[in-house]
Design a protein around this motif. Structure first.
Motif, PDB file in Angstrom:
ATOM      1  N   HIS A   1      -8.466  -3.828  -4.376  1.00 52.87           N
ATOM      2  CA  HIS A   1      -7.979  -2.499  -4.007  1.00 52.87           C
ATOM      3  C   HIS A   1      -6.474  -2.463  -3.801  1.00 52.87           C
ATOM      4  CE1 HIS A   1     -12.206  -1.801  -3.570  1.00 52.87           C
ATOM      5  NE2 HIS A   1     -12.029  -0.547  -3.215  1.00 52.87           N
ATOM      6  N   GLY A   2      -5.840  -3.606  -3.843  1.00 48.84           N
ATOM      7  CA  GLY A   2      -4.395  -3.646  -3.676  1.00 48.84           C
ATOM      8  C   GLY A   2      -3.721  -3.350  -5.001  1.00 48.84           C
TER       9      GLY A   2
ATOM     10  N   THR B   1      -3.922 -13.177  -8.160  1.00 44.72           N
ATOM     11  CA  THR B   1      -3.273 -11.863  -8.235  1.00 44.72           C
ATOM     12  C   THR B   1      -4.028 -10.936  -9.192  1.00 44.72           C
ATOM     13  OG1 THR B   1      -1.952 -12.550 -10.116  1.00 44.72           O
ATOM     14  CG2 THR B   1      -1.006 -12.951  -7.931  1.00 44.72           C
TER      15      THR B   1
ATOM     16  N   PHE C   1     -10.903  -6.250  -1.831  1.00 43.79           N
ATOM     17  CA  PHE C   1      -9.863  -5.443  -1.197  1.00 43.79           C
ATOM     18  C   PHE C   1      -8.464  -6.029  -1.391  1.00 43.79           C
ATOM     19  CE2 PHE C   1     -13.621  -4.033   1.263  1.00 43.79           C
ATOM     20  CZ  PHE C   1     -13.630  -2.750   0.772  1.00 43.79           C
ATOM     21  N   ILE C   2      -8.316  -7.337  -1.162  1.00 42.91           N
ATOM     22  CA  ILE C   2      -6.967  -7.919  -1.197  1.00 42.91           C
ATOM     23  C   ILE C   2      -6.353  -7.702  -2.579  1.00 42.91           C
ATOM     24  CG2 ILE C   2      -5.623 -10.032  -0.927  1.00 42.91           C
ATOM     25  CD1 ILE C   2      -7.887 -10.983   1.011  1.00 42.91           C
ATOM     26  N   THR C   3      -7.079  -8.135  -3.618  1.00 38.19           N
ATOM     27  CA  THR C   3      -6.580  -7.789  -4.955  1.00 38.19           C
ATOM     28  C   THR C   3      -7.364  -6.612  -5.550  1.00 38.19           C
ATOM     29  OG1 THR C   3      -8.004  -9.381  -6.089  1.00 38.19           O
ATOM     30  CG2 THR C   3      -5.818 -10.150  -5.436  1.00 38.19           C
TER      31      THR C   3
END
Lengths: 101, 309, 196, 406
Positions: free
Chosen positions: D172-173, D139, D168-170
Motif C-alpha cells: 500500500h506504500g 521495494t 501495507f509496507i510495500t
C-alpha cells in the motif's frame, strides 16, 4: 523418463517417472487385470440371449463388449464377478458359478 | 430423437475396465452411464473429487478414462472444473484450442453434500458451462462408511452406529437437488439405474448439452455400505424409486417436472428391508422407526408433487 | 545539524477515515514525484472505519529512500480535522524546526494552547471556507495540499502549481469549472495559510 | 524504454499482470492483497486484457481454479494473504506435486491468532515446505521485477511460484518505480506452451493420481530435484532481466559485505531499513554489512553460507515465529547451512516485526551492537532472541539475553 504406462512399474527410478505423475494416454487401467478378483464367474449362454443388452449398462467394469449391436462374451480380464448382469438379465441367459482356477 | 439403448451402446466406451472400484459398485455404473451421453465427436475433461471413484479410477499409472481427467482434492472438484472451463473459454477465444470440450465433474455425496458444497455452490452461481454429477451412495464410503448429510435417518453408519440407546443416524437426508435448484441453474435432476437407463441417459444428455451450470444427482448404491446382496443393485434402485425414497424428477429452467410416478407407491420398508444398514429397524419394538421413515417419505413426496404441478 | 545526503523530509498526516487524509497524502507523493523527487506515501493500517482517526505518512527524498519504518519524528504534521486535537497527540515527535499545519478557522495563536507545549511553527488554513468558495463543496484536500507545499517548501512552488494544473486538467477533462475551482482553491490556500 | 512512475506494490503487481495478460485469474479478496484483483478486474472491465476472471467463493477455490486452469494449458494467477494462504494449504501441495507453474502474488500478513491484518512472514513461511518457489521483495520496484521474472522461472522448471511482498509496507506504500514497456514485458515473459495439457487434442492428460507407496516417494524425490534444478534457472532469468533493465538480481543481495566484521541476514522491506542502519554505522566507521535474502525457496544453502562466512558474527532475522523453541524458519535453515564450514561465524536469531511491529534504524543499531559484543567476547549467549518486544525482564533492568536464556 518412461512415458508409457506399460513401461511404468514399481521398479523404475524417480528419474524415470513421468513429470508430476501425469499420464498421457487413455484408459491405461486396461493393463490391470481385475479379473483376478473374481470368486464367482458369469457364464454367457448365447443361445438364451435375446440381445436386449440390458446387462451392458449395468456392468460397473465395462466388461460386456458390444459389437454390431450384439453383446459378446465377457471381458474376463476385467470382469470382477459382481453378478449384477446375472440378476438384470430377463432371459436367464447368464449363469453365475464358482470359478475354477 | 427417441432413446435407443442399442444405438447408445455402439458408442465408444469412455470408462475402461481395470479400475479398482469394488465389484458391483454403483459409482462405476453411474460414470459409465453419464459419459455415454457424450456425443462421440465431443471431447471431455473429467474432474473428480477425492473419494472411492477417484482412488479407484486413477491409480498411477493407470487411468480408467479415455478423456482428460483431473483430481486435486476433496472439497474443490467444482472449483477445479471451473478453472478448467475458464481456461477453455480463454484458450478457445485465443484460437489455441479448436475442438469442442465438455466439462463433467464427479463427486460422491461426501464431496458434494458436505465438504464440497461451498465450491459447488460457487461454481453453480458463477455459471460455468459444466455438469456436476453427484454419485450419491449416502455415506463416506471411501473412508469406511461414515455418515454424511446425505445418509438417511436411522441408517447404521460407522459414525452413526445403531446402538443400544441411539438407533443409527438421527437426522434426515439433506435435499441437495433442491438446494442446487435454488441457485436457479438451467438444469438439475435426480436419477438412478432404472430399466434400460433411459432416465439416466436422457438427463445426463440434457445436463451435458444445456449451456450453463447443470447438476445431476445419481443414487448409486454401495453394496458394502448398504449391506445388500451385490447382484441386486437394480432391484435396490427400483425399490428406491417405487417407494418414492428417491423420486425421479428434473428442474428445467426453474420448472419442476416429475419423471416417473409409481402406479402404486410401495411401502418404504420394501426398500429398507433389503439392506443391512436398516436391519435394526425391523427388530421387535422398532416399528415406530419404520412408521416415522414412511411419514417422512410421504411428506417429502407430497411436497415434490406440489412443486411439480 | 546539517541534513545528511538524501535525508528525508518526513510528513505525518492526521485525519478521519473517509475524509481524504490518505488521498491527500498520496496526492502529495504524486506531486513530489512529478517534480522529480523520490517519494513514499503510506497510510498506517488497522481495523479503523469511517470517522476513526487515521494516520498517513510521506517521506520525500532526492534519491531512492531505503527506510521502510514508520515515521516517529516528522518534519511536518498535517491535521485535516481540527476535532482530532482532543483525542490525538498530533505534535508527538514533531521536530521543532518543522511545523504543524492544521485545517481550522482559528488563528495559529488560538491553536497553540491546544497543543501539548509544541514550540515550533503552527500554521492554520481554513480549507473548508476556501473549498466552499471555490468549489461550493467541502473538499479539504486541495487546500491542505497547497498549504503543505507552501509551508514545507518540499517541492518547487511554481512547478507544483503547473503540475497540479495538468493533473486537474487530466482528472476533470472537459469540466472547466472543476479545473478552475480547484486551481483557485490551491492558489488561495497558498496565499492564505497563516504561519504563527 | 523504462517509464518512470509511482505506485503501490499492489498496483505494481497488477500492472505487471496487465502487461503479461495471463489467461485465468482466480480471485478472492483478503487484506492486504485485495487491491490486486480490484485493479485487475478494472483492467478487464476496461478491455485492457482478456483474462478469464473467476471470482470464486474462497481462497481454497481460487487455488483450485488456478490448478484446473493451469492443468488445462492456461497461464493461471492469483493473489492472497495470511488466512487466505492458509486456506489454500492443501492445494499448494497439489499444485506443486502436479508441477503446475502457477504464479501467486503473496502479500505477506500475519496469521490469525489473534487476528491481525499487518505484515509479517508467518503466512508464506508456514507454506515453505509446500514445494513452491518463493521470492521476496524489498521495494515496489523489486515486487514488479520479481513478478515479471516469475513465469519464465516457474514455467521452465514446472513449479509454482510465490512472489512475496510485505503487506501495507510495500503493498500500500506508494513509491517511485521504473516500468517496462508492455511489449518488452510480453517478449520477456513469452508465450506459455505446456507440453501436455487437459485440452490438448492429440492425447488426453490425466492429472492427480492416487500415488501408492511404491511411487509416492519417487514422485517426491523428483519434485525435490525440480527445486534444486530451479537454482540455475532463477539465475538465468535474472541475467536476462538485467540485460533488459540493468537491474541485477540473485538469490540474495550483499550490502557492504566485502570488509564487514558483523552482518545480518534479512528478508523483505526491512532490509531497506537495515541498509540505512548500515549506511549510518559505516559513516561512524563501523564495519557492518547486510545480506538481503531474495530467494527463500529453493534455499541457496551453499552461496548463502559462503556469504555469511565473510563475517565473524551474523544475526539472522525472522519475521515469523515457528514455535520450535529453537528459532525462526530462516534461522534454522541459514544456520544449518553453515554447519559443514570450518570457519563459520557465530549465528544468532532475532524474531522481529510480528503482526506489523515496526523495525527501525535504532532497532538495527541495537542488533549490530549485540553482534559487536559477540565479536569482542567470543560469547554468543542465547542465540534465540526477540527484538522489539516489550519484556518485563528488560524493564526490571536485570536481564540481558546476551548472557541469559529467554
Amino acid at each position: 523418463m518412461k512415458t508409457k504406462a506399460k513401461d511404468i512399474n514399481e521398479k523404475i527410478t524417480w528419474q524415470e517417472l513421468t513429470t508430476g505423475v501425469e499420464i498421457y494416454e487413455p484408459a491405461t487401467s486396461l493393463l490391470v487385470e481385475t479379473g483376478d478378483w473374481r470368486v464367482d464367474v458369469p457364464v454367457f449362454k448365447e443361445d438364451k440371449c435375446k440381445q436386449c443388452l440390458l446387462c451392458v449398462p449395468f456392468c460397473p467394469d465395462s466388461s460386456i463388449p458390444v459389437k454390431d449391436g450384439k453383446r459378446l462374451d465377457f471381458d474376463f480380464k476385467h470382469c470382477k464377478g459382481c453378478g449384477i448382469c446375472v440378476e438384470v438379465c430377463p432371459f436367464d441367459a447368464i449363469d453365475f458359478v464358482k470359478e475354477e482356477k | 430423437m427417441a432413446y435407443n439403448l442399442k444405438k447408445e451402446l455402439e458408442k465408444p466406451e469412455r470408462l475402461a475396465g481395470g479400475h479398482r472400484l469394488c465389484a458391483g459398485c454403483g459409482a462405476g455404473i453411474a460414470v459409465r452411464g453419464v459419459l455415454r451421453a457424450l456425443e462421440p465427436e465431443d471431447k471431455a475433461v473429467i474432474t473428480n473429487a477425492t473419494g472411492c471413484l477417484e482412488v479407484s479410477t486413477f491409480i498411477y499409472p493407470h487411468t480408467a478414462y479415455y478423456d482428460s481427467y483431473i483430481h486435486t482434492a476433496f472439497a474443490n472438484a467444482a472449483a477445479t472444473c471451473s478453472g478448467v472451463e475458464a481456461a477453455y473459454n480463454v484458450l478457445k477465444k485465443k484460437g489455441k484450442v479448436k475442438e469442442d470440450f465438455k466439462f463433467i465433474t464427479f463427486g460422491g455425496d461426501g464431496g458434494t453434500y458436505d465438504i464440497g458444497l461451498q465450491s459447488l455452490s460457487g461454481a453453480m452461481e458463477r455459471g460455468h458451462d459444466m455438469v456436476y454429477v453427484c454419485y450419491d451412495n449416502e455415506a463416506y464410503m471411501n473412508t469406511g462408511i461414515q455418515r454424511s448429510s446425505s445418509t438417511p435417518r436411522f441408517a447404521d453408519a460407522t459414525t452413526s452406529p445403531a446402538g443400544k440407546v441411539i438407533p443409527g443416524k438421527q437426522q434426515n437426508k439433506k435435499n441437495l437437488t433442491e438446494i442446487i435448484a435454488a441457485h436457479n441453474v438451467p438444469y438439475a435432476a435426480q436419477t438412478t439405474f432404472i430399466g434400460n437407463f433411459k432416465d439416466l441417459h436422457e438427463k445426463a444428455h440434457k445436463a451435458i448439452y444445456t449451456h450453463g451450470p447443470c447438476f445431476l444427482n445419481v443414487l448409486a448404491p454401495c453394496p458394502r455400505g448398504w449391506r445388500y446382496e451385490t447382484p441386486e443393485i437394480a432391484e435396490i434402485c427400483r425399490l428406491a424409486v417405487e417407494t418414492c425414497v428417491w423420486p425421479l424428477y428434473e428442474i428445467v429452467e426453474g420448472v419442476w417436472k416429475l419423471s416417473y410416478e409409481p402406479k402404486k407407491k410401495l411401502p418404504v420398508e420394501e426398500f429398507l428391508k433389503k439392506q443391512g444398514r436398516f436391519a435394526h429397524m425391523f427388530k421387535k419394538g422398532n416399528d415406530w422407526m419404520i412408521d416415522e421413515a414412511q411419514e417422512y417419505v410421504d411428506k417429502q413426496w407430497d411436497k415434490l408433487l406440489a412443486k411439480c404441478e | 545539524m546539517a541534513k545528511r545526503l538524501n535525508e528525508a523530509v518526513e510528513i505525518r498526516w492526521h485525519g478521519r477515515g473517509g475524509q481524504g487524509a490518505k488521498t491527500a497524502c498520496l496526492l502529495l507523493a504524486d506531486v513530489a514525484f512529478s517534480s522529480g523527487k523520490h517519494v513514499q506515501g503510506f497510510p498506517e493500517y488497522g481495523p479503523e472505519r469511517m470517522g476513526a482517526p487515521i494516520t498517513a505518512y510521506n517521506r520525500i527524498t532526492d534519491e531512492h529512500c531505503k527506510v521502510h519504518s514508520n515515521i516517529y519524528k516528522p518534519d511536518y504534521v498535517v491535521v485535516v480535522d481540527e476535532t482530532l486535537l482532543k483525542s490525538v497527540d498530533v505534535t508527538k515527535g514533531l521536530k521543532e524546526k518543522g511545523a504543524l499545519i492544521i485545517n481550522s478557522k482559528k488563528s495559529p495563536e488560538e491553536i497553540r494552547p491546544l497543543l501539548k507545549g509544541y514550540k515550533g511553527k503552527v500554521c492554520t488554513i481554513d480549507a473548508e471556507k476556501i473549498s466552499m468558495d471555490a468549489l461550493g463543496k467541502n473538499f479539504p484536500n486541495t487546500p491542505m495540499l497547497g498549504a503543505v507545499v507552501k509551508v514545507s517548501h518540499v517541492i518547487d512552488q511554481e512547478r507544483f502549481i503547473q503540475d497540479m494544473k495538468e493533473s486537474f486538467q487530466h482528472k476533470f477533462r472537459g469540466k472547466e469549472n472543476l479545473i478552475e475551482g480547484n486551481m483557485s482553491a490551491l492558489k488561495k490556500s497558498m496565499e492564505e495559510v497563516k504561519v504563527g | 524504454m523504462a517509464k518512470r512512475d509511482r505506485m503501490s506494490g499492489n498496483e505494481a503487481v497488477a500492472t505487471a499482470m496487465r502487461q503479461i495478460n495471463p489467461d485465468v485469474m482466480g480471485a478472492f479478496p483478503i487484506t492486504p492483497s485485495t487491491e490486486i484483483p480490484q485493479y485487475y478486474s478494472r483492467f478487464i472491465a476496461d478491455g485492457l486484457v482478456d483474462t478469464e476472471f473467476v471470482p470464486v467463493e474462497s481462497e481454497h477455490s481460487a487455488m483450485s481454479v488456478c490448478i484446473g486452469a493451469s492443468a488445462a494449458g492456461a497461464r493461471a494467477v492469483t493473489a492472497t494473504s495470511s488466512a487466505g494462504l492458509a486456506f489454500m494449504w492443501e492445494l499448494l501441495y497439489v499444485a506443486a506435486s502436479a508441477r503446475l507453474p502457477i504464479t501467486m502474488a503473496v502479500v505477506n500478513r500475519a496469521l490469525t491468532g489473534p487476528i491481525n491484518i499487518n505484515n509479517d512472514h508467518s503466512d508464506s513461511m508456514g507454506a515453505r515446505d509446500a514445494g513452491w518457489i518463493q521470492i521476496y521483495a524489498e521495494t515496489n520496484q523489486e515486487v514488479y521485477d520479481n513478478y515479471i521474472q516469475a513465469m519464465p522461472i516457474s514455467e521452465t522448471i514446472r513449479l509454482p511460484i510465490m512472489i512475496c511482498q510485505d503487506g501495507f509496507i510495500t503493498s500500500h506504500g506508494v513509491s517511485n518505480i521504473e516500468l517496462l514497456e508492455d511489449e518488452e514485458v510480453k517478449e520477456f515473459v513469452g508465450e506459455y506452451k505446456p507440453e501436455n495439457y487437459l485440452l490438448k487434442s492429440e492425447n488426453p492428460l490425466a492429472v492427480g493420481p492416487y500415488g501408492i507407496s511404491p511411487y509416492y516417494m519417487e514422485a517426491k524425490r523428483q519434485q525435490a530435484q525440480a527445486m534444486k534444478d530451479a537454482m540455475p534457472i532463477i539465475m538465468d532469468v535474472a541475467k536476462r532481466y538485467e540485460k533488459l533493465t540493468g537491474r541485477k538480481y540473485g538469490f540474495f543481495e550483499e550490502y557492504m559485505m566485502d570488509d564487514a566484521e558483523v552482518a545480518l541476514v534479512v528478508i523483505g522491506s526491512s532490509a531497506g531499513t537495515g541498509k540505512e542502519a548500515v549506511d549510518r554505522l559505516r559513516a561512524e566507521g563501523k564495519k557492518v554489512g547486510l545480506i538481503k535474502l531474495r530467494v527463500f525457496r529453493p534455499f541457496p544453502r551453499v552461496p548463502l553460507a559462503e556469504a555469511m562466512c565473510k563475517v565473524k558474527a551474523v544475526a539472522i532475522m525472522d519475521k515469523a515465529e515457528s514455535f520450535s523453541n529453537s528459532g525462526g524458519p530462516l534461522f534454522n535453515e541459514a544456520r544449518n547451512s553453515l554447519y559443514d564450514l570450518p570457519n563459520k561465524p557465530y549465528a544468532i536469531n532475532y524474531i522481529y516485526g510480528l503482526g506489523g511491529r515496526d523495525i527501525t534504524v535504532e532497532d538495527y543499531y541495537e542488533i549490530y551492537n549485540d553482534l559487536f559484543i559477540i565479536y569482542d567476547t567470543d560469547d554468543p549467549g542465547d542465540v534465540y532472541r526477540y527484538v522489539g518486544v516489550r519484556d518485563s525482564r528488560y524493564a526490571e533492568g536485570g536481564f540481558d539475553h546476551r548472557k541469559e536464556s529467554e
